[in-house]
Write an enzyme that holds these catalytic residues in place. Sequence first.
Site, short mmCIF file in Angstrom:
data_model
loop_
_atom_site.label_atom_id
_atom_site.label_comp_id
_atom_site.label_asym_id
_atom_site.label_seq_id
_atom_site.Cartn_x
_atom_site.Cartn_y
_atom_site.Cartn_z
N HIS A 28 0.87 -1.18 0.00
CA HIS A 28 0.00 0.00 0.00
C HIS A 28 0.90 1.23 0.00
O HIS A 28 2.15 1.10 -0.01
CB HIS A 28 -0.95 -0.04 1.20
CG HIS A 28 -0.26 -0.26 2.52
ND1 HIS A 28 0.64 0.64 3.06
CD2 HIS A 28 -0.29 -1.31 3.39
CE1 HIS A 28 1.09 0.18 4.20
NE2 HIS A 28 0.55 -1.01 4.43
N GLU A 29 0.29 2.41 0.08
CA GLU A 29 1.05 3.67 -0.01
C GLU A 29 2.11 3.79 1.08
O GLU A 29 3.12 4.46 0.87
CB GLU A 29 0.10 4.86 0.08
CG GLU A 29 -0.44 5.32 -1.25
CD GLU A 29 0.66 5.72 -2.25
OE1 GLU A 29 1.57 6.48 -1.88
OE2 GLU A 29 0.59 5.26 -3.40
N GLY A 30 1.91 3.17 2.24
CA GLY A 30 2.91 3.22 3.31
C GLY A 30 4.20 2.56 2.84
O GLY A 30 5.29 3.13 2.93
N HIS A 31 4.06 1.33 2.31
CA HIS A 31 5.23 0.63 1.78
C HIS A 31 5.86 1.44 0.64
O HIS A 31 7.09 1.54 0.54
CB HIS A 31 4.83 -0.73 1.19
CG HIS A 31 4.21 -1.68 2.16
ND1 HIS A 31 2.92 -2.12 2.03
CD2 HIS A 31 4.70 -2.31 3.25
CE1 HIS A 31 2.64 -2.98 3.00
NE2 HIS A 31 3.70 -3.11 3.76
N LYS A 142 5.03 3.18 11.87
CA LYS A 142 3.72 2.52 12.11
C LYS A 142 3.91 1.35 13.07
O LYS A 142 3.09 1.12 13.95
CB LYS A 142 3.17 2.06 10.76
CG LYS A 142 2.21 0.90 10.78
CD LYS A 142 0.84 1.35 11.17
CE LYS A 142 -0.22 0.29 11.09
NZ LYS A 142 0.16 -1.07 11.43
N ASP A 143 5.01 0.60 12.87
CA ASP A 143 5.33 -0.52 13.75
C ASP A 143 6.43 -0.07 14.70
O ASP A 143 7.60 -0.42 14.54
CB ASP A 143 5.75 -1.73 12.92
CG ASP A 143 4.62 -2.17 12.01
OD1 ASP A 143 3.67 -2.77 12.50
OD2 ASP A 143 4.67 -1.88 10.80
N GLN A 146 8.67 -2.50 16.57
CA GLN A 146 9.53 -3.18 15.60
C GLN A 146 10.74 -2.29 15.26
O GLN A 146 11.88 -2.76 15.17
CB GLN A 146 8.72 -3.49 14.34
CG GLN A 146 9.54 -4.05 13.19
CD GLN A 146 8.65 -4.58 12.08
OE1 GLN A 146 8.07 -5.64 12.21
NE2 GLN A 146 8.53 -3.83 11.00
N SER A 179 -1.74 -3.52 5.66
CA SER A 179 -2.25 -4.62 4.82
C SER A 179 -3.46 -5.27 5.49
O SER A 179 -4.34 -5.79 4.83
CB SER A 179 -1.16 -5.67 4.61
OG SER A 179 0.00 -5.05 4.11
N ARG A 180 -3.49 -5.22 6.82
CA ARG A 180 -4.59 -5.88 7.56
C ARG A 180 -5.89 -5.09 7.50
O ARG A 180 -6.94 -5.61 7.86
CB ARG A 180 -4.17 -6.15 9.00
CG ARG A 180 -3.10 -7.23 9.10
CD ARG A 180 -2.83 -7.65 10.53
NE ARG A 180 -2.04 -8.86 10.60
CZ ARG A 180 -0.72 -8.91 10.83
NH1 ARG A 180 -0.04 -7.79 11.00
NH2 ARG A 180 -0.08 -10.06 10.86
#
Length: 273
Positions: A28-31, A142-143, A146, A179-180
């Site tokens: 998506h646009e984030g990636h 976002k993560d 992580q 993605s979720r």
Amino acid sequence: MKIVRTIAELPLDLTKSTGLVPTMGALHEGHLELMRISAQENDLSIASIFVNPTQFAPHEDFHKYPRNLERDAELAASAGIDLVFAPSVEEMYPRKTTRIEVDEVTALWEGERRPGHFTGVATIVGKLFNIVRPTRAYFGWKDLQQCLTIRRMVEDLNFPLALRLIDTIRESDGLAMSSRNAYLSSEDRRKAPALYESLLLLRDTIVIDSEKFEATLASAHKSLQARGFEVEYLDWISLETLRPVRSVSFGESAIIIAARLGTTRLIDNLRLS
Ligand code: AMP
């Protein structure tokens, strides 16, 4: 777009700067933002697309995680990626005898609720770093936990690369892209921006009068529950210790949330400096 399936086929040119964007696909646009920044900053940009089984618990969504390599490869190319590395599980894990375990920053929050998750993440990312030998590697805030785990691993194990941590890309209504999000029913999708609204409300409270934080936290919790969210955690934490803080004087901090909406688990955060 070149899709490479095996480690042996990957080009290794240490005279060029290489950017690595590790993903699990369903782009998506984030990636794509991470990929565009990598393309700007490096001679060669590689995106990995690998749904990593070791970071999923047995009851989690490994088998139903969305997979569409052809579409993802086209999107990655449009964002300036030169090569997609999409190995099989067997290619990445001929054995599973060695793991990378990062302590402290993984103890609470996601680490508590998803035992083994960050060991799976650190191990696959460490392997990708050794396979691709990137000059720079790109991850999304976002993560948040992580990011902190990988940053600690890079420091502790002296990986010779620069980490680039990129701000969260959101839908126009504020929902963090993920993605979720595709799992959400249309009714839940309409409700989902309430997560980000709670983060904004809590941030404003901290900025205006942090003494009111505890009361606002309790009411945000209640209001999310009333709207059908099952809140796993919602707190204001230090990015240093990951423990709750109640004053801005503790340095870098963030408000973090994890909540279930229907069967979908969503996470988000807002950093404060
Ligand atoms: P994933 O495919 O979910 O493992 O994500 C791959 C990378 O993209 C991770 O570094 C994520 O933090 C990052 N990412 C995921 N969603 C977003 C977003 N909305 N904005 C920025 N980066 C993101």
